[in-house]
Design a protein around this motif. Sequence first.
Motif, PDB file in Angstrom:
ATOM      1  N   ASP A  12     -88.992 -73.856  -7.255  1.00 36.98           N
ATOM      2  CA  ASP A  12     -89.799 -73.082  -8.208  1.00 36.98           C
ATOM      3  C   ASP A  12     -90.320 -73.979  -9.333  1.00 36.98           C
ATOM      4  O   ASP A  12     -91.454 -73.830  -9.796  1.00 36.98           O
ATOM      5  CB  ASP A  12     -88.957 -71.944  -8.821  1.00 36.98           C
ATOM      6  CG  ASP A  12     -88.728 -70.807  -7.832  1.00 36.98           C
ATOM      7  OD1 ASP A  12     -89.470 -70.739  -6.835  1.00 36.98           O
ATOM      8  OD2 ASP A  12     -87.796 -70.010  -8.050  1.00 36.98           O
ATOM      9  N   VAL A  13     -89.480 -74.928  -9.769  1.00 42.63           N
ATOM     10  CA  VAL A  13     -89.869 -75.842 -10.844  1.00 42.63           C
ATOM     11  C   VAL A  13     -90.806 -76.924 -10.334  1.00 42.63           C
ATOM     12  O   VAL A  13     -91.771 -77.307 -10.998  1.00 42.63           O
ATOM     13  CB  VAL A  13     -88.614 -76.484 -11.484  1.00 42.63           C
ATOM     14  CG1 VAL A  13     -89.021 -77.497 -12.559  1.00 42.63           C
ATOM     15  CG2 VAL A  13     -87.713 -75.412 -12.087  1.00 42.63           C
ATOM     16  N   ASN A  14     -90.520 -77.432  -9.132  1.00 45.66           N
ATOM     17  CA  ASN A  14     -91.290 -78.555  -8.585  1.00 45.66           C
ATOM     18  C   ASN A  14     -91.621 -78.269  -7.117  1.00 45.66           C
ATOM     19  O   ASN A  14     -90.963 -78.779  -6.207  1.00 45.66           O
ATOM     20  CB  ASN A  14     -90.469 -79.848  -8.717  1.00 45.66           C
ATOM     21  CG  ASN A  14     -91.263 -81.075  -8.316  1.00 45.66           C
ATOM     22  OD1 ASN A  14     -92.486 -81.047  -8.268  1.00 45.66           O
ATOM     23  ND2 ASN A  14     -90.562 -82.159  -8.037  1.00 45.66           N
ATOM     24  N   PRO A  15     -92.651 -77.441  -6.846  1.00 48.42           N
ATOM     25  CA  PRO A  15     -92.927 -76.975  -5.478  1.00 48.42           C
ATOM     26  C   PRO A  15     -93.408 -78.051  -4.519  1.00 48.42           C
ATOM     27  O   PRO A  15     -93.439 -77.823  -3.314  1.00 48.42           O
ATOM     28  CB  PRO A  15     -94.010 -75.905  -5.689  1.00 48.42           C
ATOM     29  CG  PRO A  15     -94.644 -76.239  -7.004  1.00 48.42           C
ATOM     30  CD  PRO A  15     -93.562 -76.842  -7.841  1.00 48.42           C
ATOM     31  N   ASN A  16     -93.790 -79.212  -5.034  1.00 54.05           N
ATOM     32  CA  ASN A  16     -94.332 -80.257  -4.162  1.00 54.05           C
ATOM     33  C   ASN A  16     -93.307 -81.320  -3.784  1.00 54.05           C
ATOM     34  O   ASN A  16     -93.672 -82.417  -3.364  1.00 54.05           O
ATOM     35  CB  ASN A  16     -95.531 -80.937  -4.841  1.00 54.05           C
ATOM     36  CG  ASN A  16     -96.680 -79.983  -5.052  1.00 54.05           C
ATOM     37  OD1 ASN A  16     -96.803 -78.977  -4.354  1.00 54.05           O
ATOM     38  ND2 ASN A  16     -97.528 -80.268  -6.014  1.00 54.05           N
ATOM     39  N   SER A  17     -92.029 -81.004  -3.934  1.00 59.43           N
ATOM     40  CA  SER A  17     -90.987 -81.981  -3.605  1.00 59.43           C
ATOM     41  C   SER A  17     -90.626 -81.904  -2.127  1.00 59.43           C
ATOM     42  O   SER A  17     -90.005 -80.932  -1.673  1.00 59.43           O
ATOM     43  CB  SER A  17     -89.736 -81.733  -4.453  1.00 59.43           C
ATOM     44  OG  SER A  17     -88.670 -82.534  -3.987  1.00 59.43           O
ATOM     45  N   GLY A  18     -91.002 -82.923  -1.393  1.00 63.13           N
ATOM     46  CA  GLY A  18     -90.656 -82.974   0.016  1.00 63.13           C
ATOM     47  C   GLY A  18     -89.154 -83.019   0.234  1.00 63.13           C
ATOM     48  O   GLY A  18     -88.624 -82.414   1.164  1.00 63.13           O
ATOM     49  N   PHE A  19     -88.445 -83.748  -0.635  1.00 61.21           N
ATOM     50  CA  PHE A  19     -86.997 -83.860  -0.499  1.00 61.21           C
ATOM     51  C   PHE A  19     -86.343 -82.488  -0.577  1.00 61.21           C
ATOM     52  O   PHE A  19     -85.463 -82.153   0.213  1.00 61.21           O
ATOM     53  CB  PHE A  19     -86.436 -84.776  -1.589  1.00 61.21           C
ATOM     54  CG  PHE A  19     -84.945 -84.985  -1.512  1.00 61.21           C
ATOM     55  CD1 PHE A  19     -84.421 -86.063  -0.816  1.00 61.21           C
ATOM     56  CD2 PHE A  19     -84.063 -84.103  -2.108  1.00 61.21           C
ATOM     57  CE1 PHE A  19     -83.047 -86.257  -0.722  1.00 61.21           C
ATOM     58  CE2 PHE A  19     -82.694 -84.281  -2.021  1.00 61.21           C
ATOM     59  CZ  PHE A  19     -82.191 -85.361  -1.331  1.00 61.21           C
ATOM     60  N   GLN A  20     -86.776 -81.672  -1.548  1.00 62.42           N
ATOM     61  CA  GLN A  20     -86.147 -80.361  -1.724  1.00 62.42           C
ATOM     62  C   GLN A  20     -86.447 -79.429  -0.553  1.00 62.42           C
ATOM     63  O   GLN A  20     -85.571 -78.685  -0.092  1.00 62.42           O
ATOM     64  CB  GLN A  20     -86.594 -79.757  -3.055  1.00 62.42           C
ATOM     65  CG  GLN A  20     -85.935 -80.425  -4.237  1.00 62.42           C
ATOM     66  CD  GLN A  20     -86.696 -80.286  -5.532  1.00 62.42           C
ATOM     67  OE1 GLN A  20     -87.684 -79.564  -5.616  1.00 62.42           O
ATOM     68  NE2 GLN A  20     -86.244 -80.984  -6.563  1.00 62.42           N
ATOM     69  N   HIS A  21     -87.674 -79.474  -0.051  1.00 62.07           N
ATOM     70  CA  HIS A  21     -87.993 -78.660   1.130  1.00 62.07           C
ATOM     71  C   HIS A  21     -87.146 -79.108   2.329  1.00 62.07           C
ATOM     72  O   HIS A  21     -86.691 -78.271   3.121  1.00 62.07           O
ATOM     73  CB  HIS A  21     -89.481 -78.756   1.461  1.00 62.07           C
ATOM     74  CG  HIS A  21     -90.347 -77.894   0.596  1.00 62.07           C
ATOM     75  ND1 HIS A  21     -90.342 -76.519   0.683  1.00 62.07           N
ATOM     76  CD2 HIS A  21     -91.236 -78.201  -0.384  1.00 62.07           C
ATOM     77  CE1 HIS A  21     -91.196 -76.013  -0.198  1.00 62.07           C
ATOM     78  NE2 HIS A  21     -91.743 -77.014  -0.860  1.00 62.07           N
ATOM     79  N   HIS A  22     -86.940 -80.412   2.447  1.00 58.07           N
ATOM     80  CA  HIS A  22     -86.110 -80.915   3.542  1.00 58.07           C
ATOM     81  C   HIS A  22     -84.682 -80.385   3.416  1.00 58.07           C
ATOM     82  O   HIS A  22     -84.069 -79.956   4.401  1.00 58.07           O
ATOM     83  CB  HIS A  22     -86.114 -82.448   3.552  1.00 58.07           C
ATOM     84  CG  HIS A  22     -85.387 -83.034   4.708  1.00 58.07           C
ATOM     85  ND1 HIS A  22     -84.292 -83.856   4.573  1.00 58.07           N
ATOM     86  CD2 HIS A  22     -85.573 -82.893   6.059  1.00 58.07           C
ATOM     87  CE1 HIS A  22     -83.848 -84.215   5.760  1.00 58.07           C
ATOM     88  NE2 HIS A  22     -84.614 -83.655   6.676  1.00 58.07           N
ATOM     89  N   GLN A  23     -84.147 -80.404   2.199  1.00 63.74           N
ATOM     90  CA  GLN A  23     -82.791 -79.899   1.993  1.00 63.74           C
ATOM     91  C   GLN A  23     -82.689 -78.407   2.326  1.00 63.74           C
ATOM     92  O   GLN A  23     -81.700 -77.950   2.908  1.00 63.74           O
ATOM     93  CB  GLN A  23     -82.365 -80.145   0.544  1.00 63.74           C
ATOM     94  CG  GLN A  23     -82.133 -81.604   0.195  1.00 63.74           C
ATOM     95  CD  GLN A  23     -80.906 -82.176   0.890  1.00 63.74           C
ATOM     96  OE1 GLN A  23     -79.825 -81.639   0.779  1.00 63.74           O
ATOM     97  NE2 GLN A  23     -81.087 -83.256   1.622  1.00 63.74           N
ATOM     98  N   ILE A  24     -83.714 -77.636   1.960  1.00 60.06           N
ATOM     99  CA  ILE A  24     -83.712 -76.203   2.313  1.00 60.06           C
ATOM    100  C   ILE A  24     -83.726 -76.038   3.834  1.00 60.06           C
ATOM    101  O   ILE A  24     -82.992 -75.223   4.397  1.00 60.06           O
ATOM    102  CB  ILE A  24     -84.921 -75.482   1.681  1.00 60.06           C
ATOM    103  CG1 ILE A  24     -84.781 -75.453   0.149  1.00 60.06           C
ATOM    104  CG2 ILE A  24     -85.040 -74.050   2.211  1.00 60.06           C
ATOM    105  CD1 ILE A  24     -85.993 -74.898  -0.575  1.00 60.06           C
ATOM    106  N   GLY A  25     -84.550 -76.840   4.504  1.00 58.18           N
ATOM    107  CA  GLY A  25     -84.588 -76.796   5.960  1.00 58.18           C
ATOM    108  C   GLY A  25     -83.234 -77.107   6.577  1.00 58.18           C
ATOM    109  O   GLY A  25     -82.799 -76.459   7.533  1.00 58.18           O
ATOM    110  N   LEU A  26     -82.539 -78.099   6.011  1.00 53.90           N
ATOM    111  CA  LEU A  26     -81.209 -78.457   6.516  1.00 53.90           C
ATOM    112  C   LEU A  26     -80.221 -77.302   6.346  1.00 53.90           C
ATOM    113  O   LEU A  26     -79.359 -77.075   7.205  1.00 53.90           O
ATOM    114  CB  LEU A  26     -80.689 -79.701   5.798  1.00 53.90           C
ATOM    115  CG  LEU A  26     -81.406 -81.024   6.097  1.00 53.90           C
ATOM    116  CD1 LEU A  26     -80.826 -82.141   5.244  1.00 53.90           C
ATOM    117  CD2 LEU A  26     -81.320 -81.386   7.570  1.00 53.90           C
TER     118      LEU A  26
END
Length: 480
Positions: free
Chosen positions: A275-289
């Motif tokens: 929500d704070v940083n929607p363009n973070s690939g790392f965070q999206h990857h962690q959610i996917g994991l």
Amino acid sequence: MSGSSKTAMKLRLLQLKCHFTWKLLVQDTDPEELEERLFSQLTFLVTKNKYMVHNLLAYVMHLRGDHTKAIDHLKKAEEMIEEKNPEENSKKYLVTYGNYAWVSYYLNRYEDSQKYIEKIEQIYKDLKDKAEIAEIYGEKAWSLLKFCGQYYEDAKQSFEKALELEPEDPEWITGYATVVYRLEGFNKKPSPASTCKSLDLLKRAVEMNPTDAVVKALLALKLQDLNRTDEGIKYIEEAMEQAPKLPYLLRYVAKFYRRAGMIDDALSVLKTAVDVNPNSGFQHHQIGLCYRLKYFIQKKKFGNKRGEGLEKEMNDLIQNAIFHFEKTLEFKKTFVYAHVDLANMYSEAKEYQKAEDTFKTVLAFPSLKDEEKQQVYYNYGQFKEFCMRSEPEAIDYYKNCLQIKKSQKEREFAEKSVKRISAKKIRNSIHDAEGYALLGFLYKSNGDRNDAVDCYAKALEYDPNNAEYVSELCELKLMI
């Protein structure tokens, strides 16, 4: 400017200590993704050395061919240094002026380039030609650390040089602890506490930087690596109290929770971060994991016994994982492990063509590291064997994995797969030449040449005209 003068200036520029002479190669990073990470750090990280971020951003702009923006970042770096160092000839200017000189040169502003070279020379004169300067080693180390993983060893050495000159500097202590921690992370096999140098370094970094929430999270993760999760949770809680909405911290907090089996807590933290940083690939990857882990937990628990409600839940978990792995690759296009994770989830969704295309895409990357190749080869082999039912292709990819000597879990898994296939072939037919040849290949790849000779000799008994087996046997005998 004449050709000879230009050559002379280039030689002087090459002697400067700055990003343009530190061999930060464009083929080793994704400039667009690196730019995004650095802007995120400018926005969210609290550090007294933000001028270093602007200096590295100036170099990234150079890599992207935008020297006007490079100048803008150098101006910001200069302003930040001036704000805290009003003396005109502070040694903190050296890297910034070096970058200015190079960017001016690329813009054909040779007088400006000369002016910055002279500014640097004057600073060194004021320092009485002191060549060893902690700020330069520290900034070089920090830049190498941010640029890409294959530069970590050089970053470690530069932090060590900075600490030799300024052993109590909190920034260099934290940077050194961070890079040692990451280097240890490259070794996928767990190490005992006695061999984990980063543990004591991270503890010291926390003592020296009690307000640095990120280094506390790294210490927590290291304790978790050592099966000391209960100790680590204390540091996680302290970090969250200090910076509950810092995306750079939340990524590590979520990783800690996920590895502790607290998947819903990890997802909650990551959704805050996105929500704070929607363009973070790392965070999206962690959610996917996290979604992937939830899926496999359910799959292990229920197997093939699925009612309508459970089937929908499982499909939702697959699709959520796929969505976030795809989002990851929007922002981190060359993130190898995210490609592998996405291909595997496509396989779970039975979208086999998408999985095939994803594996082919990542294998086409021009600068894959050995450990990345191992992971791709093993997972592609699994896909070929179990989804496409193509055992010969699977064997080829397992062999490719085994030929890389990096000792990683994927190599161990590939070895087990080859042993399993070989045993099956020999069990089905004691005269199966390929079964023995596979064992021979396995022994050879592990350096067991005598056993390899025996296996290839056995293979030739049952397939005496096989040129490959003859060649392997001759090569092995010459090596003994």
